[in-house]
Scaffold this motif. Structure first.
Motif, PDB file in Angstrom:
ATOM      1  N   THR A 118     -66.217   9.730 -32.889  1.00 20.51           N
ATOM      2  CA  THR A 118     -66.337  11.150 -32.540  1.00 20.51           C
ATOM      3  C   THR A 118     -65.012  11.633 -31.958  1.00 20.51           C
ATOM      4  OG1 THR A 118     -67.065  10.710 -30.265  1.00 20.51           O
ATOM      5  CG2 THR A 118     -68.795  10.921 -31.942  1.00 20.51           C
ATOM      6  N   GLY A 119     -64.604  12.825 -32.361  1.00 19.22           N
ATOM      7  CA  GLY A 119     -63.368  13.399 -31.823  1.00 19.22           C
ATOM      8  C   GLY A 119     -63.276  14.851 -32.247  1.00 19.22           C
ATOM      9  N   THR A 120     -62.399  15.579 -31.617  1.00 18.28           N
ATOM     10  CA  THR A 120     -62.263  17.000 -31.951  1.00 18.28           C
ATOM     11  C   THR A 120     -61.742  17.173 -33.375  1.00 18.28           C
ATOM     12  OG1 THR A 120     -61.959  17.623 -29.680  1.00 18.28           O
ATOM     13  CG2 THR A 120     -61.024  19.122 -31.310  1.00 18.28           C
ATOM     14  N   THR A 171     -60.114  18.867 -43.117  1.00 17.88           N
ATOM     15  CA  THR A 171     -60.619  17.589 -42.611  1.00 17.88           C
ATOM     16  C   THR A 171     -59.460  16.700 -42.151  1.00 17.88           C
ATOM     17  OG1 THR A 171     -60.677  16.801 -44.859  1.00 17.88           O
ATOM     18  CG2 THR A 171     -62.759  17.544 -43.936  1.00 17.88           C
ATOM     19  N   TYR A 172     -59.742  15.841 -41.161  1.00 14.87           N
ATOM     20  CA  TYR A 172     -58.696  15.004 -40.561  1.00 14.87           C
ATOM     21  C   TYR A 172     -58.236  13.910 -41.519  1.00 14.87           C
ATOM     22  CZ  TYR A 172     -56.236  12.148 -37.171  1.00 14.87           C
ATOM     23  OH  TYR A 172     -55.264  11.426 -36.511  1.00 14.87           O
ATOM     24  N   TYR A 173     -59.206  13.226 -42.122  1.00  9.58           N
ATOM     25  CA  TYR A 173     -58.852  12.158 -43.075  1.00  9.58           C
ATOM     26  C   TYR A 173     -58.735  12.751 -44.462  1.00  9.58           C
ATOM     27  CZ  TYR A 173     -59.798   8.637 -39.517  1.00  9.58           C
ATOM     28  OH  TYR A 173     -59.755   7.864 -38.389  1.00  9.58           O
ATOM     29  N   GLY A 188     -55.174  20.173 -44.966  1.00  8.93           N
ATOM     30  CA  GLY A 188     -55.017  18.863 -44.319  1.00  8.93           C
ATOM     31  C   GLY A 188     -55.130  19.034 -42.815  1.00  8.93           C
ATOM     32  N   PHE A 189     -54.440  18.195 -42.067  1.00  7.00           N
ATOM     33  CA  PHE A 189     -54.530  18.275 -40.603  1.00  7.00           C
ATOM     34  C   PHE A 189     -53.138  18.380 -39.974  1.00  7.00           C
ATOM     35  CE2 PHE A 189     -54.566  16.770 -36.310  1.00  7.00           C
ATOM     36  CZ  PHE A 189     -55.658  17.429 -35.776  1.00  7.00           C
ATOM     37  N   GLY A 190     -52.944  19.438 -39.177  1.00 10.00           N
ATOM     38  CA  GLY A 190     -51.739  19.540 -38.346  1.00 10.00           C
ATOM     39  C   GLY A 190     -50.436  19.688 -39.112  1.00 10.00           C
ATOM     40  N   ILE A 246     -56.269  23.718 -31.839  1.00 10.22           N
ATOM     41  CA  ILE A 246     -55.471  24.230 -30.717  1.00 10.22           C
ATOM     42  C   ILE A 246     -54.872  23.042 -29.980  1.00 10.22           C
ATOM     43  CG2 ILE A 246     -55.631  25.521 -28.543  1.00 10.22           C
ATOM     44  CD1 ILE A 246     -58.274  26.759 -29.843  1.00 10.22           C
ATOM     45  N   ARG A 247     -53.588  23.077 -29.764  1.00 16.89           N
ATOM     46  CA  ARG A 247     -52.918  21.951 -29.109  1.00 16.89           C
ATOM     47  C   ARG A 247     -52.207  22.413 -27.828  1.00 16.89           C
ATOM     48  NH1 ARG A 247     -51.071  16.820 -30.503  1.00 16.89           N
ATOM     49  NH2 ARG A 247     -53.205  16.530 -31.194  1.00 16.89           N
ATOM     50  N   PRO A 248     -52.946  22.442 -26.696  1.00 18.71           N
ATOM     51  CA  PRO A 248     -52.302  22.698 -25.409  1.00 18.71           C
ATOM     52  C   PRO A 248     -51.487  21.460 -25.004  1.00 18.71           C
ATOM     53  CG  PRO A 248     -54.690  23.082 -25.341  1.00 18.71           C
ATOM     54  CD  PRO A 248     -54.395  22.295 -26.566  1.00 18.71           C
ATOM     55  N   LEU A 270     -48.655  15.232 -21.771  1.00 16.52           N
ATOM     56  CA  LEU A 270     -50.113  15.229 -21.834  1.00 16.52           C
ATOM     57  C   LEU A 270     -50.514  16.320 -22.810  1.00 16.52           C
ATOM     58  CD1 LEU A 270     -52.552  14.139 -20.124  1.00 16.52           C
ATOM     59  CD2 LEU A 270     -52.262  16.121 -18.668  1.00 16.52           C
ATOM     60  N   PHE A 271     -51.579  16.107 -23.567  1.00 11.79           N
ATOM     61  CA  PHE A 271     -51.999  17.186 -24.463  1.00 11.79           C
ATOM     62  C   PHE A 271     -53.512  17.266 -24.527  1.00 11.79           C
ATOM     63  CE2 PHE A 271     -51.728  13.520 -27.298  1.00 11.79           C
ATOM     64  CZ  PHE A 271     -52.806  13.675 -28.133  1.00 11.79           C
ATOM     65  N   GLU A 272     -53.998  18.300 -25.188  1.00 14.23           N
ATOM     66  CA  GLU A 272     -55.427  18.470 -25.432  1.00 14.23           C
ATOM     67  C   GLU A 272     -55.621  18.801 -26.907  1.00 14.23           C
ATOM     68  OE1 GLU A 272     -58.332  18.102 -24.114  1.00 14.23           O
ATOM     69  OE2 GLU A 272     -57.468  17.232 -22.333  1.00 14.23           O
ATOM     70  N   GLY A 319     -59.660   4.050 -33.497  1.00 17.25           N
ATOM     71  CA  GLY A 319     -58.508   4.922 -33.775  1.00 17.25           C
ATOM     72  C   GLY A 319     -58.216   5.785 -32.564  1.00 17.25           C
ATOM     73  N   THR A 320     -58.259   7.113 -32.752  1.00 17.29           N
ATOM     74  CA  THR A 320     -58.057   8.030 -31.623  1.00 17.29           C
ATOM     75  C   THR A 320     -59.381   8.672 -31.211  1.00 17.29           C
ATOM     76  OG1 THR A 320     -57.596   9.856 -33.133  1.00 17.29           O
ATOM     77  CG2 THR A 320     -55.701   8.584 -32.377  1.00 17.29           C
ATOM     78  N   MET A 321     -60.486   7.978 -31.527  1.00 20.23           N
ATOM     79  CA  MET A 321     -61.807   8.578 -31.294  1.00 20.23           C
ATOM     80  C   MET A 321     -62.688   7.681 -30.424  1.00 20.23           C
ATOM     81  SD  MET A 321     -62.521   9.722 -35.248  1.00 20.23           S
ATOM     82  CE  MET A 321     -63.546  11.116 -34.951  1.00 20.23           C
ATOM     83  N   ASN A 322     -63.728   8.279 -29.852  1.00 21.55           N
ATOM     84  CA  ASN A 322     -64.787   7.491 -29.208  1.00 21.55           C
ATOM     85  C   ASN A 322     -65.654   6.906 -30.314  1.00 21.55           C
ATOM     86  OD1 ASN A 322     -64.612  10.083 -26.949  1.00 21.55           O
ATOM     87  ND2 ASN A 322     -64.377   8.002 -26.230  1.00 21.55           N
ATOM     88  N   ASN A 363     -50.505   7.087 -24.769  1.00 26.02           N
ATOM     89  CA  ASN A 363     -51.611   6.322 -25.354  1.00 26.02           C
ATOM     90  C   ASN A 363     -51.524   6.286 -26.873  1.00 26.02           C
ATOM     91  OD1 ASN A 363     -52.836   5.759 -22.914  1.00 26.02           O
ATOM     92  ND2 ASN A 363     -53.983   7.675 -22.922  1.00 26.02           N
ATOM     93  N   TYR A 364     -51.014   7.374 -27.431  1.00 27.77           N
ATOM     94  CA  TYR A 364     -50.954   7.477 -28.891  1.00 27.77           C
ATOM     95  C   TYR A 364     -49.769   6.667 -29.409  1.00 27.77           C
ATOM     96  CZ  TYR A 364     -54.688  10.580 -27.896  1.00 27.77           C
ATOM     97  OH  TYR A 364     -55.901  11.041 -27.451  1.00 27.77           O
ATOM     98  N   ALA A 365     -48.681   6.635 -28.635  1.00 32.70           N
ATOM     99  CA  ALA A 365     -47.544   5.774 -28.990  1.00 32.70           C
ATOM    100  C   ALA A 365     -47.998   4.314 -28.951  1.00 32.70           C
ATOM    101  CB  ALA A 365     -46.383   6.009 -28.023  1.00 32.70           C
TER     102      ALA A 365
END
Ligand code: COI
Length: 356
Positions: A298-300, A166-168, A22-24, A136-138, A68-70, A232-235, A199-201
């Motif tokens: 599109t997103g990481t 996969t994310y979904y 899954g994701f994360g 990777i989550r900086p 802030l994160f990446e 969502g959280t993507m371009n 932004n995500y909140a």
């Protein structure tokens, strides 16, 4: 070269089953951190066993949201070595976001040295399988215990690692999107162009609302609730008959790494790419006239996420017959092959991890 202390775990975790990633949801054995104090600079950098962060209840991040994160990814290459996808892009973006949030930016050499050392310790956590990566989550947070409202004089920069699939949960199948015309993700002059936690909140309530209505994510509109901003959280990209359109970076849209990569690939393939304002009304006109061939995010995390349907004011508009279109499919293949070292890195995006 930065001095990074190494304190390794004596009880490594059992690796998760790759088919269940899954994701994360899973985190590696160690994290990297470095502390900043005004007047003292960056100090106390370490790779240490993954675990809770000691944080004062008055820490500024908990009250005034200096966070802030990446999001980045690492991949196993055919020679067994590990490479990062466009780390310079994320390092630069975090530095720019830090300025906006009045956080001390981590120096680029500290960022990359900490990351490379961490990955070198965690090589067994990088999945080799298709559709998998080491995410990777900086993260950068204000840690000073102080309730006055001003920039934190103490900052913690840290990196955690998560093997992902996969994310979904439905993989790369097209998603169904609800056009959000009430809530706003970001406004001009706000934080939208940064990867601020806030932004995500700001997006959660609408995302939950879309799910309750049976959709996967929301399409964000601008402050006038007309111009399309993100999905969502993507371009977001729209493939029209004679051009590919993505909203221009207007100050409230995040400059995504995969967004930039997609633009470069499409232009390299000779397609016309327009970074411009596109309203929801224009999009619906294109859909009705048959001019809208495909749409994708599109997103990481998800890389390319095809959109099969959008619902605006309750009416559904189907795209690509609800299926994955050829441009989305080909972009996903091109990017994945470059990331895995299966195609030539013609854009110079991959950086081999060089442990010091
Ligand atoms: C991405 O698409 O990479 C994101 O930013 C999603 C992430 C917040 C999980």
């Amino acid at each position: 070269m930065n001095l990074i202390e190494r304190r390794l775990t004596t009880s490594p975790k059992v690796l998760p089953d790759v088919s269940q990633l899954g994701f994360g949801q899973h985190f590696s054995d160690h994290w990297f951190y470095s502390k900043y104090t005004k007047g003292k600079g960056w100090h106390e950098s370490a790779i240490a066993p993954y675990g809770p962060i000691p944080l004062d209840p008055a820490a500024s991040v908990l009250h005034y949201g200096q966070a802030l994160f990446e999001g980045m990814k690492a991949f196993v290459q055919p020679n067994g070595k590990i490479s990062l996808f466009r780390p310079d892009f994320n390092i630069r973006r975090m530095q720019m976001g830090a300025e906006r949030l009045c956080l001390e930016p981590p120096p680029a050499d500290l960022f990359i040295e900490g990351l490379e050392e961490l990955i070198a310790v965690e090589t067994r956590w990088v999945p080799k399988e298709d559709n998998c990566a080491l995410y990777i989550r900086p993260t950068l947070i204000g840690t000073e215990p102080f309730l006055g409202v001003r920039p934190s004089r103490e900052v913690l920069f840290y990196i955690i690692l998560s093997p992902v699939g996969t994310y979904y949960s439905k993989g790369t199948a097209p998603v169904r999107i609800w056009v959000e015309d009430v809530a706003l993700r970001a406004a001009p002059g706000g934080l939208g162009a940064t990867k601020a936690a806030a932004n995500y909140a700001a997006g959660l309530q609408a995302a939950v609302g879309a799910k309750d209505k049976g959709y996967d994510q929301v399409l964000w509109l601008d402050v006038e609730r007309e111009g399309i901003e993100e999905v969502g959280t993507m371009n977001v990209f729209f493939v029209l008959k004679d051009e590919v359109v993505t909203p221009a970076l207007n100050g409230s849209i995040l400059a995504g790494c995969v967004r930039d990569s997609v633009i470069q690939i499409l232009k390299h393939e000779g397609m016309k790419v327009s970074e411009r304002r596109i309203t929801i009304h224009e999009l619906i006109e294109h859909q009705k006239s048959g001019n809208l061939l495909e749409a994708f995010g599109t997103g990481t995390a998800a890389v390319i996420s095809p959109i099969g349907e959008i619902a605006y004011k309750g009416s559904p508009y189907y795209i690509s017959k609800g299926e994955t279109g050829s441009v989305s499919r080909s972009l996903l293949k091109t990017i994945s092959e470059i990331q895995r070292g299966l195609a030539p890195d013609i854009f110079g995006w991959m950086r081999p991890v060089n442990p010091r």
